[in-house]
Design an enzyme around this catalytic site. Structure first.
Site, PDB file in Angstrom:
ATOM      1  N   GLU A  66     -17.070  34.166-102.022  1.00 26.63           N
ATOM      2  CA  GLU A  66     -17.168  35.222-100.994  1.00 26.63           C
ATOM      3  C   GLU A  66     -16.351  36.451-101.412  1.00 26.63           C
ATOM      4  OE1 GLU A  66     -17.362  34.171 -96.556  1.00 26.63           O
ATOM      5  OE2 GLU A  66     -15.662  35.556 -96.615  1.00 26.63           O
TER       6      GLU A  66
ATOM      7  N   GLU B  94      -6.481  40.611 -93.827  1.00 26.91           N
ATOM      8  CA  GLU B  94      -7.568  40.090 -94.663  1.00 26.91           C
ATOM      9  C   GLU B  94      -8.112  41.101 -95.666  1.00 26.91           C
ATOM     10  OE1 GLU B  94      -7.359  39.735 -91.377  1.00 26.91           O
ATOM     11  OE2 GLU B  94      -7.272  37.576 -91.009  1.00 26.91           O
TER      12      GLU B  94
ATOM     13  N   ARG C  76      -6.094  38.808 -85.493  1.00 26.02           N
ATOM     14  CA  ARG C  76      -4.730  39.276 -85.288  1.00 26.02           C
ATOM     15  C   ARG C  76      -4.691  40.667 -84.643  1.00 26.02           C
ATOM     16  NH1 ARG C  76      -0.094  37.127 -88.405  1.00 26.02           N
ATOM     17  NH2 ARG C  76      -1.398  35.340 -88.886  1.00 26.02           N
TER      18      ARG C  76
ATOM     19  N   HIS D  74      -9.535  29.517 -79.771  1.00 29.19           N
ATOM     20  CA  HIS D  74      -8.745  29.265 -80.995  1.00 29.19           C
ATOM     21  C   HIS D  74      -7.394  28.648 -80.623  1.00 29.19           C
ATOM     22  CE1 HIS D  74      -6.691  30.408 -84.778  1.00 29.19           C
ATOM     23  NE2 HIS D  74      -7.882  30.673 -85.294  1.00 29.19           N
TER      24      HIS D  74
END
Ligand code: UD1
Ligand code: UDP
Length: 381
Positions: free
Chosen positions: A121, A135, A213, A244
């Site tokens: 990915e 990220e 986040r 989550h």
């Protein structure tokens, strides 16, 4: 190479486990590869839930998760433990997936040990260093460290070329589409008790997930408030929201939504349940990366609860739309899809631009090619 190629896959969170699962299966079948698994366990329960449903038994478990861990906690703990492990295991190749802290640290530890890294990915970009945070930078750093780049799409390959990466790029499709081949079925019986007993007939289900986040705080509160308005206004609409495990997420979602009629808050569900729930639902509201990649193949419109996406292919294909993180806009976008049949049909087309279910096969072929044992794979178009 006369002996087996020793490949160590390193992963630690729920989405990495899901996306590595079909590749582990494919490598396990290959007579030239010795496939070993190391989990950092950056996630504990959510990772174990996936290891169990896929029947993955890690050879090494670094068990790094602690409650309310910081980025530094995960980085330091995983890097130290991985460095020691790599010195012992001495793989020929380390595979990492995606853009988590585990991804970056796995690649860095391999580099420190002079072991080549394959990045599954590779090449997704928003070009905004703080969104998603951290990220976007994790994946850019991983691209610098990796030698093999398994780009899911042409667009992700182009992102890598623009950054000066000239070799080792393979366009493979995303392995998550391989997973969908064997999770969804017509006569599926849910594992989760609530879902098993839920009567879908006559209802429009909105599946929701949110955990990013940068959404924790006002954006997540806005999302919850918009959901509350939608569920209250439409009597046939049920919101199913598997929440989550991050306590920072749960502390916002539960006080705002628990007890709201037609809003069902669940603990994380396994991926078979998730994919089949996606297949049965009316539409999806999410800030998840993986779900943006899965939904188009199932013909479900996605409202992306973010200001941007590194997965514009779905937006370009017309199956996803950026809905942002403001209450009014999310509410209006959802309302449009609930009321405007032609707008709904326009987005509900089943076509997946992220893969064709053969990504793992291509990645294995690319690995063999790099070790002189195969022709290169055909590119995913
Ligand atoms: C991580 C990834 C994110 C990915 C997400 C997938 C980083 C920086 N972030 O974010 O890219 O989209 O996983 O879900 O790598 N927790 C549990 N049990 C679990 C999992 C988490 O209790 O099984 C709690 C812990 O208190 C932990 C917190 O959730 O401290 C946050 O976990 P962490 O992995 O640091 O961040 P995520 O937001 O999950
Ligand atoms: N998913 C799951 N159970 C849930 C929520 C999500 O199995 O309760 C799956 C989902 O289908 C997708 C992946 O988890 O494959 C996405 O993970 P997550 O949203 O945690 O991370 P992201 O993709 O945003 O990094």
């Amino acid at each position: 190479m006369s002996r087996l190629i020793r490949v160590l896959s390193v992963f630690g969170t729920r989405p990495e486990a899901i996306k590595m699962a079909p590749l582990l299966k494919e490598m396990g079948k290959n007579p030239h590869i010795e496939s070993l698994v190391c989990v950092t366990a950056q996630h504990r329960e959510m990772l174990d839930q996936m290891l169990e449903v896929f029947g993955i038994k890690p050879h090494f478990d670094l068990n790094v998760m602690k409650e309310r861990q910081t980025l530094v906690d995960v980085t330091v703990s995983a890097l130290t433990k991985l460095h020691d492990l790599l010195g012992e295991v001495k793989p020929d190749l380390v595979l990492v997936q995606g853009d988590t802290t585990t991804t970056f640290v796995g690649a860095l530890a391999a580099f420190y040990n002079r072991i080549p890294v394959g990045h599954v990915e590779a090449g997704l970009r928003t070009h905004n260093r703080y969104s998603p945070f951290p990220e976007e930078i994790n994946r850019r750093l991983t691209s610098v460290l990796a030698s093999l780049h398994f780009a899911p799409t042409r667009l992700s390959k182009e992102n890598l070329l623009r950054e000066g990466i000239r070799s080792g790029i393979y366009v493979t499709g995303n392995t998550v589409v391989d997973v969908l081949k064997y999770t969804v079925s017509e006569d599926y019986v849910f594992h989760n008790d609530f879902l098993k007993n839920f009567d879908f007939s006559g209802k429009r289900v909105i599946l929701v997930t949110a955990h990013r986040r940068e959404n924790i705080g006002t954006p997540l509160r806005n999302i919850c408030n918009a959901l509350k308005r939608i569920a209250t206004e439409y009597e046939d609409v049920h919101v199913i929201f598997p929440v989550h495990m991050n306590p920072a997420v749960r502390e916002i979602v539960f006080p705002l939504l628990a007890g709201t009629e037609r809003v069902h808050l669940l603990d994380p569900i396994d991926v078979f349940d998730t994919h089949n729930l996606m297949a049965k639902c009316y539409m999806i509201l999410t800030d998840s990366g993986g779900i943006q990649e899965e939904a188009p193949g199932l013909g479900k419109p996605v409202l992306v609860l973010r200001e941007n996406t590194e997965r514009p292919e779905a937006v370009m294909a017309g199956t996803a739309k950026i809905a942002g993180v403001e209450e009014e806009r999310i509410y209006e976008e959802a309302k449009k899809l609930l009321e405007d049949e032609s707008e709904y049909q326009r987005m509900a087309r089943a076509r997946n631009p992220f893969g064709d279910g053969r990504a793992s096969e291509r990645i294995v072929k690319a690995i063999l090619h790099e070790f002189g044992l195969s022709e290169p794979p055909e590119e995913f178009e």
